[in-house]
Scaffold this motif. Structure first.
Motif, PDB file in Angstrom:
ATOM      1  N   UNK A 121       0.806  -1.216   0.000  1.00  0.00           N
ATOM      2  CA  UNK A 121       0.000   0.000   0.000  1.00  0.00           C
ATOM      3  C   UNK A 121       0.840   1.267   0.000  1.00  0.00           C
ATOM      4  N   UNK A 122       2.137   1.118   0.258  1.00  0.00           N
ATOM      5  CA  UNK A 122       3.005   2.278   0.328  1.00  0.00           C
ATOM      6  C   UNK A 122       3.064   2.911   1.701  1.00  0.00           C
ATOM      7  N   UNK A 123       2.336   2.313   2.662  1.00  0.00           N
ATOM      8  CA  UNK A 123       2.399   2.847   4.028  1.00  0.00           C
ATOM      9  C   UNK A 123       3.796   2.702   4.615  1.00  0.00           C
ATOM     10  N   UNK A 124       4.505   1.682   4.158  1.00  0.00           N
ATOM     11  CA  UNK A 124       5.898   1.486   4.561  1.00  0.00           C
ATOM     12  C   UNK A 124       6.747   1.591   3.295  1.00  0.00           C
ATOM     13  N   UNK A 125       7.504   2.637   3.161  1.00  0.00           N
ATOM     14  CA  UNK A 125       8.225   2.904   1.925  1.00  0.00           C
ATOM     15  C   UNK A 125       9.399   1.949   1.730  1.00  0.00           C
ATOM     16  N   UNK A 126       9.609   1.574   0.483  1.00  0.00           N
ATOM     17  CA  UNK A 126      10.747   0.721   0.110  1.00  0.00           C
ATOM     18  C   UNK A 126      11.339   1.229  -1.192  1.00  0.00           C
ATOM     19  N   UNK A 127      12.560   0.839  -1.439  1.00  0.00           N
ATOM     20  CA  UNK A 127      13.225   1.179  -2.688  1.00  0.00           C
ATOM     21  C   UNK A 127      13.817  -0.088  -3.289  1.00  0.00           C
ATOM     22  N   UNK A 128      14.184  -0.004  -4.551  1.00  0.00           N
ATOM     23  CA  UNK A 128      14.882  -1.117  -5.179  1.00  0.00           C
ATOM     24  C   UNK A 128      13.948  -2.092  -5.876  1.00  0.00           C
ATOM     25  N   UNK A 129      14.565  -3.118  -6.453  1.00  0.00           N
ATOM     26  CA  UNK A 129      13.837  -4.128  -7.216  1.00  0.00           C
ATOM     27  C   UNK A 129      14.028  -5.504  -6.572  1.00  0.00           C
ATOM     28  N   UNK A 130      13.231  -6.456  -7.019  1.00  0.00           N
ATOM     29  CA  UNK A 130      13.261  -7.784  -6.406  1.00  0.00           C
ATOM     30  C   UNK A 130      14.560  -8.527  -6.686  1.00  0.00           C
ATOM     31  N   UNK A 131      15.308  -8.095  -7.700  1.00  0.00           N
ATOM     32  CA  UNK A 131      16.565  -8.774  -8.021  1.00  0.00           C
ATOM     33  C   UNK A 131      17.503  -8.812  -6.819  1.00  0.00           C
ATOM     34  N   UNK A 132      17.425  -7.763  -5.969  1.00  0.00           N
ATOM     35  CA  UNK A 132      18.315  -7.673  -4.810  1.00  0.00           C
ATOM     36  C   UNK A 132      17.925  -8.641  -3.703  1.00  0.00           C
ATOM     37  N   UNK A 133      16.699  -9.164  -3.742  1.00  0.00           N
ATOM     38  CA  UNK A 133      16.194  -9.985  -2.642  1.00  0.00           C
ATOM     39  C   UNK A 133      15.788 -11.401  -3.074  1.00  0.00           C
ATOM     40  N   UNK A 134      15.823 -11.671  -4.366  1.00  0.00           N
ATOM     41  CA  UNK A 134      15.463 -12.996  -4.865  1.00  0.00           C
ATOM     42  C   UNK A 134      16.580 -13.996  -4.615  1.00  0.00           C
ATOM     43  N   UNK A 135      16.213 -15.247  -4.519  1.00  0.00           N
ATOM     44  CA  UNK A 135      17.187 -16.327  -4.407  1.00  0.00           C
ATOM     45  C   UNK A 135      17.257 -17.067  -5.736  1.00  0.00           C
ATOM     46  N   UNK A 136      18.466 -17.403  -6.126  1.00  0.00           N
ATOM     47  CA  UNK A 136      18.633 -18.189  -7.350  1.00  0.00           C
ATOM     48  C   UNK A 136      18.564 -19.685  -7.063  1.00  0.00           C
ATOM     49  N   UNK A 137      18.473 -20.053  -5.786  1.00  0.00           N
ATOM     50  CA  UNK A 137      18.312 -21.454  -5.403  1.00  0.00           C
ATOM     51  C   UNK A 137      16.817 -21.760  -5.337  1.00  0.00           C
ATOM     52  N   UNK A 138      16.301 -22.408  -6.358  1.00  0.00           N
ATOM     53  CA  UNK A 138      14.857 -22.646  -6.476  1.00  0.00           C
ATOM     54  C   UNK A 138      14.552 -24.115  -6.223  1.00  0.00           C
ATOM     55  N   UNK A 139      13.605 -24.374  -5.333  1.00  0.00           N
ATOM     56  CA  UNK A 139      13.185 -25.742  -5.058  1.00  0.00           C
ATOM     57  C   UNK A 139      12.221 -26.199  -6.146  1.00  0.00           C
ATOM     58  N   UNK A 140      12.517 -27.317  -6.812  1.00  0.00           N
ATOM     59  CA  UNK A 140      11.674 -27.800  -7.904  1.00  0.00           C
ATOM     60  C   UNK A 140      11.350 -29.286  -7.736  1.00  0.00           C
ATOM     61  N   UNK A 141      10.237 -29.688  -8.349  1.00  0.00           N
ATOM     62  CA  UNK A 141       9.802 -31.080  -8.334  1.00  0.00           C
ATOM     63  C   UNK A 141       9.111 -31.384  -9.658  1.00  0.00           C
ATOM     64  N   UNK A 142       9.267 -32.601 -10.137  1.00  0.00           N
ATOM     65  CA  UNK A 142       8.573 -33.015 -11.359  1.00  0.00           C
ATOM     66  C   UNK A 142       7.069 -33.039 -11.117  1.00  0.00           C
ATOM     67  N   UNK A 143       6.306 -32.493 -12.051  1.00  0.00           N
ATOM     68  CA  UNK A 143       4.852 -32.364 -11.879  1.00  0.00           C
ATOM     69  C   UNK A 143       4.134 -33.710 -11.765  1.00  0.00           C
ATOM     70  N   UNK A 144       4.792 -34.781 -12.167  1.00  0.00           N
ATOM     71  CA  UNK A 144       4.178 -36.096 -12.062  1.00  0.00           C
ATOM     72  C   UNK A 144       4.491 -36.822 -10.770  1.00  0.00           C
TER      73      UNK A 144
END
Length: 284
Positions: A121-144
């Motif tokens: 809502x913008x009540x708590x201000x932030x700056x920057x983009x998600x690239x700075x906070x994303x993890x490149x370690x992604x948990x994955x599983x086969x859909x079957x």
């Protein structure tokens, strides 16, 4: 902002009272998709906060029925006057999605979602983009993969989600522990412990000197449907790009009622943005 500006007050919080059983809490977690439920003990001076019971504990401790044995007591609390930045830091450092607000008695609760809503809502201000906070370690599983296998995989990986991959290794959906909990049910049964022979010299013997046959003890277990995760996963996946602002990512989480968003470049999965990761934007 302070915690008081974002928290849910006591009168609007679903709580479990002592004494109680796991079935009471399981109903709340399944119907309302909570990650945990505060446990309180009614007193003449108001409800006394005693601990939290999480959905993870209910799944990991299927044989325990009493709330007092299931609740986690040594967890962080906060006060209504604490700044939102400080409670966000506590949530990240303590891996606490829900922090009870306690000042003598239980006053309410503040959650990761409450903080994300303030960002959105913008009540708590932030700056920057998600690239700075994303993890490149992604948990994955086969859909079957069978759902019980996916549940164990989430438990071993210690994450609340998995990104489903199709036969070509492309992202096809997202499965969360909330999805699993919604279809899980507790099954009652019996477990044979072997022949039991009484002892005539034992004052505590039930049957004296005669053999009383096989003894059975009640057991409890969590039953999860065995179908493939593609039948339960969300296949309409909300995504962000590396350049998406923190506020916009928070807005997508609130709008779609989700806790994590895959980060993509074109159609390629390149990372994951969890709501708790965005909290770091408040105090870094």
């Amino acid at each position: 902002m302070n915690v008081a500006d974002a928290m849910t007050p006591r009168e609007d919080v679903v709580t479990a009272d002592l004494p109680g059983t796991r079935s009471d809490v399981l109903e709340y977690l399944q119907e309302r998709s909570f990650s945990s439920v505060p446990v309180v003990k009614p007193t003449d001076n108001g409800p006394e906060y005693r601990g939290l019971i999480s959905r993870e504990t209910l799944i990991e401790e299927p044989d325990e029925d009493q709330l007092v044995m299931l609740m986690e007591e040594d967890l962080p609390t906060t006060t209504a006057e604490t700044s939102l930045e400080d409670v966000a830091r506590t949530m990240v450092e303590e891996s606490a999605r829900r922090v009870p607000v306690v000042d003598g008695e239980f006053e309410g609760i503040v959650t990761v979602t409450d903080v994300i809503h303030a960002i959105a809502t913008g009540d708590q201000e932030t700056e920057g983009t998600v690239e700075s906070y994303a993890s490149t370690d992604v948990n994955t599983t086969y859909e079957g993969a069978p759902l019980p296998v996916a549940e164990r995989e989430l438990s071993y990986a210690n994450v609340p989600y998995t990104v489903a991959l199709d036969d070509d290794g492309r992202m096809s959906g997202v499965l969360t522990e909330v999805d699993i909990l919604e279809v899980a049910r507790i099954v009652e049964g019996e477990e044979e412990t072997g022949d039991n022979f009484g002892d005539q010299d034992d004052d505590w013997s039930w049957e004296g000197i005669k053999a009383v046959g096989s003894r059975y003890l009640p057991t409890r277990d969590i039953e999860i449907p065995a179908g493939p995760i593609r039948e339960l996963m969300s296949d309409d996946v909300v995504t962000v790009s590396a350049g998406t602002s923190v506020q916009e990512a928070a807005q997508r989480m609130i709008t779609n009622d989700i806790e994590q968003i895959p980060m993509v470049t074109g159609e390629d999965l390149v990372g994951i943005v969890c709501d708790v990761d965005l909290l770091e934007a408040l105090y870094e």
